[in-house]
Design a protein around this motif. Structure first.
Motif, PDB file in Angstrom:
ATOM      1  N   CYS A   1       0.577  -1.234  -0.147  1.00 56.98           N
ATOM      2  CA  CYS A   1      -0.007   0.017   0.027  1.00 56.98           C
ATOM      3  C   CYS A   1       0.839   1.365  -0.329  1.00 56.98           C
ATOM      4  N   LEU A   2       0.166   2.201  -0.535  1.00 52.87           N
ATOM      5  CA  LEU A   2       1.297   3.417  -0.647  1.00 52.87           C
ATOM      6  C   LEU A   2       0.917   4.336   0.942  1.00 52.87           C
ATOM      7  N   SER A   3      -0.447   4.264   1.466  1.00 53.24           N
ATOM      8  CA  SER A   3      -0.627   4.674   2.631  1.00 53.24           C
ATOM      9  C   SER A   3      -1.736   3.708   3.377  1.00 53.24           C
ATOM     10  N   ALA A   4      -1.644   3.998   4.728  1.00 45.68           N
ATOM     11  CA  ALA A   4      -2.602   3.041   5.446  1.00 45.68           C
ATOM     12  C   ALA A   4      -3.128   4.081   6.672  1.00 45.68           C
ATOM     13  N   ALA A   5      -4.063   3.949   7.310  1.00 40.97           N
ATOM     14  CA  ALA A   5      -4.777   4.502   8.410  1.00 40.97           C
ATOM     15  C   ALA A   5      -5.346   3.613   9.465  1.00 40.97           C
ATOM     16  N   LEU A   6      -5.100   3.779  10.765  1.00 46.72           N
ATOM     17  CA  LEU A   6      -5.684   3.425  11.820  1.00 46.72           C
ATOM     18  C   LEU A   6      -6.357   4.208  12.551  1.00 46.72           C
ATOM     19  N   ASP A   7      -7.783   3.941  12.530  1.00 49.89           N
ATOM     20  CA  ASP A   7      -8.578   4.968  13.159  1.00 49.89           C
ATOM     21  C   ASP A   7      -8.583   6.382  12.367  1.00 49.89           C
ATOM     22  N   LYS A   8      -8.092   7.188  13.103  1.00 52.68           N
ATOM     23  CA  LYS A   8      -8.001   8.708  12.647  1.00 52.68           C
ATOM     24  C   LYS A   8      -6.630   8.735  12.553  1.00 52.68           C
ATOM     25  N   HIS A   9      -5.661   8.217  12.574  1.00 52.14           N
ATOM     26  CA  HIS A   9      -4.421   8.266  12.637  1.00 52.14           C
ATOM     27  C   HIS A   9      -3.618   7.760  11.301  1.00 52.14           C
ATOM     28  N   GLU A  10      -3.079   8.436  10.242  1.00 52.66           N
ATOM     29  CA  GLU A  10      -2.332   8.073   9.369  1.00 52.66           C
ATOM     30  C   GLU A  10      -1.117   7.432   9.441  1.00 52.66           C
ATOM     31  N   LEU A  11      -0.789   6.160   9.111  1.00 51.10           N
ATOM     32  CA  LEU A  11       0.508   5.432   9.417  1.00 51.10           C
ATOM     33  C   LEU A  11       1.523   5.918   8.234  1.00 51.10           C
ATOM     34  N   GLN A  12       2.580   6.178   8.790  1.00 58.65           N
ATOM     35  CA  GLN A  12       3.637   6.561   7.928  1.00 58.65           C
ATOM     36  C   GLN A  12       4.672   5.328   7.532  1.00 58.65           C
ATOM     37  N   MET A  13       5.124   5.322   6.330  1.00 64.35           N
ATOM     38  CA  MET A  13       6.281   4.283   5.585  1.00 64.35           C
ATOM     39  C   MET A  13       7.426   4.533   6.561  1.00 64.35           C
ATOM     40  N   PRO A  14       8.327   3.338   6.750  1.00 66.35           N
ATOM     41  CA  PRO A  14       9.214   3.610   7.229  1.00 66.35           C
ATOM     42  C   PRO A  14      10.361   4.657   6.594  1.00 66.35           C
ATOM     43  N   ALA A  15      11.203   5.083   7.332  1.00 69.48           N
ATOM     44  CA  ALA A  15      12.205   5.892   6.620  1.00 69.48           C
ATOM     45  C   ALA A  15      13.331   5.033   5.943  1.00 69.48           C
ATOM     46  N   ASP A  16      13.255   4.499   4.843  1.00 64.17           N
ATOM     47  CA  ASP A  16      14.166   3.703   4.205  1.00 64.17           C
ATOM     48  C   ASP A  16      14.223   4.029   2.726  1.00 64.17           C
ATOM     49  N   GLU A  17      15.405   4.419   2.304  1.00 67.45           N
ATOM     50  CA  GLU A  17      15.417   4.869   0.769  1.00 67.45           C
ATOM     51  C   GLU A  17      15.094   3.728  -0.177  1.00 67.45           C
ATOM     52  N   ASN A  18      15.175   2.647   0.388  1.00 64.90           N
ATOM     53  CA  ASN A  18      14.996   1.359  -0.545  1.00 64.90           C
ATOM     54  C   ASN A  18      13.823   0.879  -0.707  1.00 64.90           C
ATOM     55  N   LEU A  19      12.894   1.705   0.173  1.00 69.78           N
ATOM     56  CA  LEU A  19      11.361   1.306   0.218  1.00 69.78           C
ATOM     57  C   LEU A  19      10.439   1.887  -0.443  1.00 69.78           C
ATOM     58  N   GLU A  20       9.627   1.267  -1.462  1.00 69.75           N
ATOM     59  CA  GLU A  20       8.700   1.871  -2.227  1.00 69.75           C
ATOM     60  C   GLU A  20       7.328   1.902  -1.923  1.00 69.75           C
ATOM     61  N   GLU A  21       6.748   1.192  -0.637  1.00 65.70           N
ATOM     62  CA  GLU A  21       5.608   1.124  -0.342  1.00 65.70           C
ATOM     63  C   GLU A  21       5.743   0.236   1.183  1.00 65.70           C
ATOM     64  N   CYS A  22       4.612   0.359   1.888  1.00 66.07           N
ATOM     65  CA  CYS A  22       4.527  -0.385   3.023  1.00 66.07           C
ATOM     66  C   CYS A  22       3.609  -1.472   2.778  1.00 66.07           C
ATOM     67  N   TRP A  23       3.617  -2.507   3.893  1.00 63.74           N
ATOM     68  CA  TRP A  23       2.709  -3.619   3.768  1.00 63.74           C
ATOM     69  C   TRP A  23       1.666  -3.892   4.712  1.00 63.74           C
ATOM     70  N   ILE A  24       0.742  -4.481   4.636  1.00 66.88           N
ATOM     71  CA  ILE A  24      -0.241  -5.141   5.263  1.00 66.88           C
ATOM     72  C   ILE A  24      -0.403  -6.641   5.435  1.00 66.88           C
ATOM     73  N   ASP A  25       0.017  -7.189   6.321  1.00 67.74           N
ATOM     74  CA  ASP A  25      -0.061  -8.776   6.165  1.00 67.74           C
ATOM     75  C   ASP A  25      -1.329  -9.167   6.960  1.00 67.74           C
ATOM     76  N   PHE A  26      -1.957 -10.264   6.506  1.00 66.80           N
ATOM     77  CA  PHE A  26      -3.171 -10.969   7.023  1.00 66.80           C
ATOM     78  C   PHE A  26      -2.809 -12.330   7.181  1.00 66.80           C
ATOM     79  N   ASN A  27      -2.442 -12.499   8.363  1.00 65.66           N
ATOM     80  CA  ASN A  27      -2.038 -13.926   8.696  1.00 65.66           C
ATOM     81  C   ASN A  27      -3.155 -14.885   9.548  1.00 65.66           C
TER      82      ASN A  27
END
Length: 101
Positions: free
Chosen positions: A58-84
């Protein structure tokens, strides 16, 4: 935990398929979190319907009213959500509080 050198030596024992052991050997200590994530995404994708973790980028994610931020990593193009399905949990790969500036 193993060192980068140990991973290169043990990869073929742990992962007999060449492309999986080769991908495992690509994990560098300096980029451990990002490289591990890429490796795990590849292995999970390879398992198809037999996988226990479903990962969605995902390019962005939110939890309730809080926008979650991607980790500060120059090699990272997106963040992930895992459903286990095993643990019946949802995990987000996002920045920790101390990374947000």
């Amino acid at each position: 935990m193993t060192s980068e050198k140990q991973r290169r030596e043990l990869a073929i024992q742990w992962f007999p398929m060449d492309f999986v052991s080769s991908a495992f050997k690509q994990i560098k200590d300096s980029e451990f979190e990002t490289d591990c994530r890429k490796f795990l995404n590849q292995v999970n994708g390879m398992l198809g319907d037999k996988r226990r973790v479903f990962t969605y980028p995902c390019l962005s994610a939110a939890l309730d009213k809080h926008e979650l931020q991607m980790p500060a990593d120059e090699n990272l193009e997106e963040c992930w959500i895992d459903f286990n399905v095993g643990s019946k949990s949802i995990s987000f790969y996002v920045a920790a509080d101390d990374e947000v500036g």
